[in-house]
Write an enzyme that holds these catalytic residues in place. Structure first.
Site, PDB file in Angstrom:
ATOM      1  N   LYS A 105       0.744  -1.347   0.078  1.00  0.00           N
ATOM      2  CA  LYS A 105      -0.053  -0.077   0.074  1.00  0.00           C
ATOM      3  C   LYS A 105       0.784   1.276  -0.001  1.00  0.00           C
ATOM      4  CE  LYS A 105      -4.199  -1.580   1.638  1.00  0.00           C
ATOM      5  NZ  LYS A 105      -4.218  -3.110   1.770  1.00  0.00           N
ATOM      6  N   GLU A 127      -9.713   7.641   3.883  1.00  0.00           N
ATOM      7  CA  GLU A 127     -10.600   6.782   4.456  1.00  0.00           C
ATOM      8  C   GLU A 127      -9.855   5.458   4.509  1.00  0.00           C
ATOM      9  OE1 GLU A 127     -10.746   6.955   1.225  1.00  0.00           O
ATOM     10  OE2 GLU A 127     -10.392   4.659   1.362  1.00  0.00           O
ATOM     11  N   SER A 396       1.585 -10.003  -0.911  1.00  0.00           N
ATOM     12  CA  SER A 396       1.279  -8.460  -0.692  1.00  0.00           C
ATOM     13  C   SER A 396       1.836  -7.980   0.269  1.00  0.00           C
ATOM     14  CB  SER A 396      -0.112  -8.316  -1.097  1.00  0.00           C
ATOM     15  OG  SER A 396      -0.843  -9.156  -0.265  1.00  0.00           O
TER      16      SER A 396
HETATM   17  C1  LIG Z   1      -5.058  -4.066   1.626  1.00  0.00           C
HETATM   18  C2  LIG Z   1      -4.180  -5.314   1.235  1.00  0.00           C
HETATM   19  C3  LIG Z   1      -4.739  -6.263   0.130  1.00  0.00           C
HETATM   20  C4  LIG Z   1      -6.092  -6.158  -0.678  1.00  0.00           C
HETATM   21  O1  LIG Z   1      -5.902  -4.940  -1.570  1.00  0.00           O
HETATM   22  P1  LIG Z   1      -5.784  -4.933  -2.907  1.00  0.00           P
HETATM   23  O2  LIG Z   1      -6.048  -3.625  -3.335  1.00  0.00           O
HETATM   24  O3  LIG Z   1      -6.400  -5.836  -3.754  1.00  0.00           O
HETATM   25  O4  LIG Z   1      -4.190  -5.239  -3.276  1.00  0.00           O
HETATM   26  C5  LIG Z   1      -3.963  -7.328  -0.133  1.00  0.00           C
HETATM   27  N1  LIG Z   1      -2.926  -7.669   0.665  1.00  0.00           N
HETATM   28  C6  LIG Z   1      -2.596  -6.998   1.997  1.00  0.00           C
HETATM   29  C7  LIG Z   1      -1.375  -7.401   2.475  1.00  0.00           C
HETATM   30  C8  LIG Z   1      -3.434  -5.738   2.166  1.00  0.00           C
HETATM   31  O5  LIG Z   1      -2.745  -5.058   2.930  1.00  0.00           O
END
Ligand SMILES: *Cc1c(COP(=O)(O)O)cnc(C)c1O
Length: 414
Positions: A105, A127, A396
């Protein structure tokens, strides 16, 4: 490593760029009140100028390198691959969990923070649901010296105390939203209200690849660094492109960020993994692209989980970041064109993925990412992963935030 933006720009030529109306095929667009139209058009113009400004992009690259830790790690997972028992199959991990604040993010938060400064804005609003986006924004505001107000549903604040503490410590003001269900949806309403009242000074830093144009394009572009790096890294390691590229899909920002640079490579199979929650048959899931239908939400047109009257359906996922009834317009478009394949993984499969990656490679992944890990294990078990294939799997984020749930659901700990 120098980030090669031309790779992503190459993919634009394959028709995955929004048109002048902010549309990806029939998806996207701008469904907002008149009062916001001018602000969104100003944002789009400012962004397009910034993107073409080499100085702006090199400042972004420098901060991604010095302050975020990019390029993020990219390496094989040999012991995890062994668990899959597919002869010769190689698994490479793209480690967004190693980015500062522990997830992808921050790539988008930093890009938009710099854009806000360039536009002369002094105050950032955002938000947040589970608080992960709020923490990334608060971090960037602290780094860049911008005032920061985060809107968060009071109910979400109660459930995510540690992220509220983080945001406060980082100098952000967290405003509790007491209206409606006191959740993310209500926080968005309040943030938009603030924005309309303070357009001169304030930048609305949107967290994922949904919402009205130009946000899906902006967020996609700032997350494209994931795929641009991964493509260069796999070419360096293997001397060829991968067979499979996989990521979890919530609203879609990490997935589109990874997929975009590979979209023009027809030999690469792109697989997005959504949350099947307690099981698709129970209805308690968040598999928007798998079983949703197109509609309008949050200012854009894309796949949604809605009933036959157009009412949004309540979702469930063990992973807070996947527990959302919408998804971005570009991933919606890539579903209809067939370029991306969407699959699902249940809460249980994700927990299995989390445990397997921890045991085999020493990496405690976020429950969101664990959906992609768990699905890959299922794919192998069902004989759908080819022998001698090369897979790039997006991690992610890191799982520190999910330890309490893991302890409870896996029956581990004190
Ligand atoms: C917020 C988040 C996601 C999901 O958000 P996407 O916009 O679909 O990438 C996935 N993995 C993690 C670790 C997150 O914090």
């Amino acid at each position: 490593m120098v980030i090669d933006h031309s790779v992503a720009q190459g993919a634009y030529r394959h028709g995955v760029f929004p048109d002048e109306h902010g549309r990806f095929g029939e998806f996207g667009g701008r469904y907002v009140p008149e009062g916001l139209m001018a602000a969104l058009i100003e944002l789009e113009q400012s962004y397009r100028t910034a993107r073409d400004d080499a100085e702006f992009m090199s400042e972004l690259d420098r901060l991604l390198c010095d302050r975020v830790g990019r390029p993020t790690l990219f390496h094989q997972a040999p012991r995890f691959a062994q668990l899959l028992a597919v002869p010769g199959a190689k698994i490479y991990l793209k480690r967004e969990d190693m980015a500062h604040t522990g997830a992808h993010k921050i790539n988008n938060a930093l890009g938009q923070g710099l854009l806000a400064k360039r536009m002369g804005k002094t105050r950032i609003i955002a938000e947040t649901g589970a608080g992960q986006h709020g923490v990334a924004v608060a971090t960037v505001c602290s780094m860049l010296g911008l005032a920061c107000v985060i809107y968060m549903g009071a109910e979400d604040m109660r459930r995510q105390v540690s992220n509220v503490v983080r945001m406060n410590l980082l100098g952000a003001e967290v405003r509790a939203v007491q209206t409606g269900g006191r959740r993310l949806k209500d926080a968005i309403t309040e943030a938009v209200r603030d924005w309309v009242a303070n357009l001169d000074t304030t930048y609305y830093l949107f967290g994922t690849a949904t919402g009205p144009a130009p946000y899906p394009m902006i967020v996609r572009d700032f997350q494209t660094v994931i795929g641009a790096e991964a493509r260069a890294q796999i070419l360096k390691s293997e001397g060829r492109l991968p067979d499979y590229v996989m990521a979890c899909v919530g609203s879609g920002s990490n997935a589109i960020g990874l997929f975009h640079s590979f979209a023009g490579d027809s030999g690469v199979e792109l697989i997005g993994v959504e949350a099947a929650g307690r099981g698709m048959e129970t209805g308690d899931h968040a598999a928007t692209l798998s079983v949703g239908t197109p509609g309008e939400m949050d200012g854009g047109y894309s796949y949604l989980l809605q009933d036959s009257d157009g009412q949004i359906i309540r979702t469930h996922s063990i992973a807070a970041g996947l527990d959302y009834p919408g998804v971005g317009p570009e991933l919606s478009y890539l579903k209809d064109t067939g370029r991306v394949t969407y699959r699902t993984a249940t809460d249980a499969v994700a927990l299995g993925g989390m445990r397997a990656m921890s045991h085999s490679e020493g990496i405690i992944v976020a429950l969101e990412s664990a959906h992609a890990v768990g699905y890959l294990m299922q794919m192998a078990r069902h004989g759908e992963l080819s022998a001698d294939s090369v897979t790039v799997l997006s991690l992610s984020g890191r799982g520190d935030k999910d330890l309490a749930i893991a302890a409870q659901r896996l029956g581990i700990g004190g």
